[in-house]
Design a protein around this motif. Sequence first.
Motif, short mmCIF file in Angstrom:
data_model
loop_
_atom_site.label_atom_id
_atom_site.label_comp_id
_atom_site.label_asym_id
_atom_site.label_seq_id
_atom_site.Cartn_x
_atom_site.Cartn_y
_atom_site.Cartn_z
N LEU A 60 -31.55 92.07 10.53
CA LEU A 60 -31.60 93.49 10.84
C LEU A 60 -32.81 94.13 10.19
CD1 LEU A 60 -27.87 94.59 10.40
CD2 LEU A 60 -29.03 93.77 12.46
N GLY A 61 -33.20 95.26 10.72
CA GLY A 61 -34.27 96.03 10.11
C GLY A 61 -33.85 96.52 8.74
N PRO A 62 -34.80 96.84 7.87
CA PRO A 62 -34.45 97.22 6.50
C PRO A 62 -33.57 98.46 6.40
CG PRO A 62 -36.77 97.67 6.96
CD PRO A 62 -36.25 96.84 8.09
N ASP A 63 -33.77 99.45 7.28
CA ASP A 63 -32.99 100.68 7.19
C ASP A 63 -31.55 100.46 7.63
OD1 ASP A 63 -35.18 101.98 6.24
OD2 ASP A 63 -35.70 102.93 8.14
N ALA A 64 -31.37 99.74 8.74
CA ALA A 64 -30.01 99.45 9.20
C ALA A 64 -29.28 98.58 8.19
CB ALA A 64 -30.05 98.76 10.57
N ALA A 65 -29.98 97.60 7.64
CA ALA A 65 -29.36 96.73 6.63
C ALA A 65 -28.94 97.52 5.41
CB ALA A 65 -30.33 95.62 6.24
N LEU A 66 -29.78 98.45 4.98
CA LEU A 66 -29.46 99.26 3.81
C LEU A 66 -28.22 100.11 4.07
CD1 LEU A 66 -29.97 100.45 1.03
CD2 LEU A 66 -31.65 102.00 2.07
N GLY A 67 -28.12 100.70 5.25
CA GLY A 67 -26.95 101.51 5.56
C GLY A 67 -25.66 100.72 5.48
N ILE A 68 -25.67 99.50 6.01
CA ILE A 68 -24.48 98.66 5.97
C ILE A 68 -24.13 98.26 4.55
CG2 ILE A 68 -23.52 96.43 6.67
CD1 ILE A 68 -25.14 96.70 9.26
N VAL A 197 -21.50 95.56 11.49
CA VAL A 197 -20.53 96.52 10.97
C VAL A 197 -19.12 96.12 11.38
CG1 VAL A 197 -19.72 98.91 11.11
CG2 VAL A 197 -22.16 98.43 10.89
N ALA A 198 -18.95 95.77 12.65
CA ALA A 198 -17.62 95.40 13.14
C ALA A 198 -17.08 94.16 12.43
CB ALA A 198 -17.69 95.15 14.65
N VAL A 199 -17.95 93.20 12.14
CA VAL A 199 -17.50 91.99 11.45
C VAL A 199 -17.05 92.31 10.04
CG1 VAL A 199 -18.24 89.76 10.53
CG2 VAL A 199 -18.87 90.40 12.85
N VAL A 200 -17.79 93.16 9.33
CA VAL A 200 -17.42 93.53 7.96
C VAL A 200 -16.08 94.25 7.96
CG1 VAL A 200 -18.05 94.91 5.95
CG2 VAL A 200 -19.82 93.64 7.17
N VAL A 201 -15.91 95.21 8.86
CA VAL A 201 -14.66 95.97 8.92
C VAL A 201 -13.50 95.05 9.31
CG1 VAL A 201 -13.42 97.82 10.12
CG2 VAL A 201 -15.81 98.15 9.45
N ALA A 202 -13.72 94.19 10.30
CA ALA A 202 -12.67 93.28 10.74
C ALA A 202 -12.27 92.31 9.63
CB ALA A 202 -13.13 92.51 11.98
N MET A 224 -5.90 97.97 3.77
CA MET A 224 -6.30 99.32 4.16
C MET A 224 -7.22 99.95 3.13
SD MET A 224 -5.24 100.02 7.10
CE MET A 224 -4.41 98.86 8.20
N THR A 225 -6.91 99.75 1.85
CA THR A 225 -7.75 100.33 0.80
C THR A 225 -9.13 99.68 0.79
OG1 THR A 225 -5.73 100.65 -0.49
CG2 THR A 225 -7.81 100.95 -1.64
N THR A 226 -9.20 98.40 1.11
CA THR A 226 -10.48 97.70 1.15
C THR A 226 -11.28 98.09 2.39
OG1 THR A 226 -9.53 95.82 -0.04
CG2 THR A 226 -11.58 95.43 1.13
N THR A 227 -10.61 98.32 3.49
CA THR A 227 -11.31 98.66 4.74
C THR A 227 -11.99 100.02 4.64
OG1 THR A 227 -9.75 97.37 6.06
CG2 THR A 227 -11.01 99.06 7.20
N VAL A 228 -11.31 101.00 4.05
CA VAL A 228 -11.86 102.36 4.00
C VAL A 228 -12.86 102.46 2.85
CG1 VAL A 228 -11.34 104.81 3.74
CG2 VAL A 228 -9.78 103.32 5.02
N LEU A 254 -17.50 105.37 12.25
CA LEU A 254 -16.90 105.32 13.58
C LEU A 254 -16.17 104.00 13.80
CD1 LEU A 254 -16.54 106.44 16.45
CD2 LEU A 254 -18.80 105.50 17.01
N VAL A 255 -16.82 102.88 13.48
CA VAL A 255 -16.20 101.57 13.66
C VAL A 255 -15.03 101.40 12.69
CG1 VAL A 255 -16.59 99.08 13.52
CG2 VAL A 255 -18.34 100.56 14.52
N MET A 256 -15.20 101.87 11.45
CA MET A 256 -14.17 101.73 10.43
C MET A 256 -12.86 102.37 10.87
SD MET A 256 -14.46 103.02 6.46
CE MET A 256 -14.26 104.78 6.82
N TYR A 257 -12.93 103.61 11.33
CA TYR A 257 -11.70 104.28 11.76
C TYR A 257 -11.27 103.81 13.15
CZ TYR A 257 -11.89 107.41 7.77
OH TYR A 257 -11.90 107.92 6.50
N GLY A 258 -12.24 103.45 13.98
CA GLY A 258 -11.90 102.98 15.31
C GLY A 258 -11.09 101.69 15.29
N LEU A 259 -11.29 100.87 14.27
CA LEU A 259 -10.52 99.63 14.15
C LEU A 259 -9.31 99.78 13.24
CD1 LEU A 259 -13.37 96.94 13.85
CD2 LEU A 259 -12.03 97.55 15.86
#
Length: 277
Positions: A60-68, A197-202, A224-228, A254-259
């Motif tokens: 991933l690009g540096p900015d997207a990676a940093l956000g995750i 993001v989806a893999v980390v949340v899942a 649940m506590t780890t996911t949020v 968005l992905v966190m709450y969506g899943l």
Amino acid sequence: MSTVAVAALLVASMLAIGTALTAGDFRMLLRRPAVLVGAVALNVVVVPGLAVVLTWLADLGPDAALGIVLAAAASGGGTGALLTLYARGDLAISAALQGIHAPLGLVSVPVWAAVGGHDVLPAGAGGILLVGVALVGQVVPLAAGMWLLQRRPDVARRVHQGARRVADVLLAVLVAFFVVTGAGRLPQLGWRTVAVVAVVVAACLALVLLPWPVPAAVRRAVAMTTTVRNLSLALFVASVASTTVVLTLLAYGLVMYGLSLPVAWWLARGTSPVAKS
């Protein structure tokens, strides 16, 4: 979403939790310290470590990676206990973990950002203030709810119902905020970023399926506590970063709450009103 609304969500959530807990529930935690230690390790070591590895593998690009990485390292999200309530998990463990994780995020966020090769400023005094206010917003309504349950259980039941309704509405507003601000911009981030993001949340949600030698309610609370994640802290740190970092954090929410919300509701089916270990 306004800071006032987020704070109100935290207070309403913890009041609802407090009116469903007793001191005896917390004393039960002393019998299984390994659960707390393991959950803390998951939050401050395993989850951010997984995020660093996945962002590197996905190139991933540096900015997207940093956000995750910022999101994954910021443990102690304020709605973890509320989702535990939805999922019929162990409320005492969830509330205790939120209190433990929140200050740890001040350390883990800059440390894991550095491990990932990103240069961000530590949260500093502003971050300490943010976490301090969040802790007060958790502890005070939690203690008030527990006191009310002990002294006036009939009143506590009514307060629990009212606080939960308020929390439900505010959580819906929070999710709508992430949808409005992040859904239309997902293509800008690229689907590799969304997939990571989806893999980390899942992976966090999958903790409920692991064959731990603990009751199901405990697994649900830890999952649940780890996911949020504490996206408020992550966004605070990201205020010195680029727009892409902030956008990635909104996508994470968005992905966190969506899943997690569908999983919490699914777990609630066919179980008792409040599960305790």
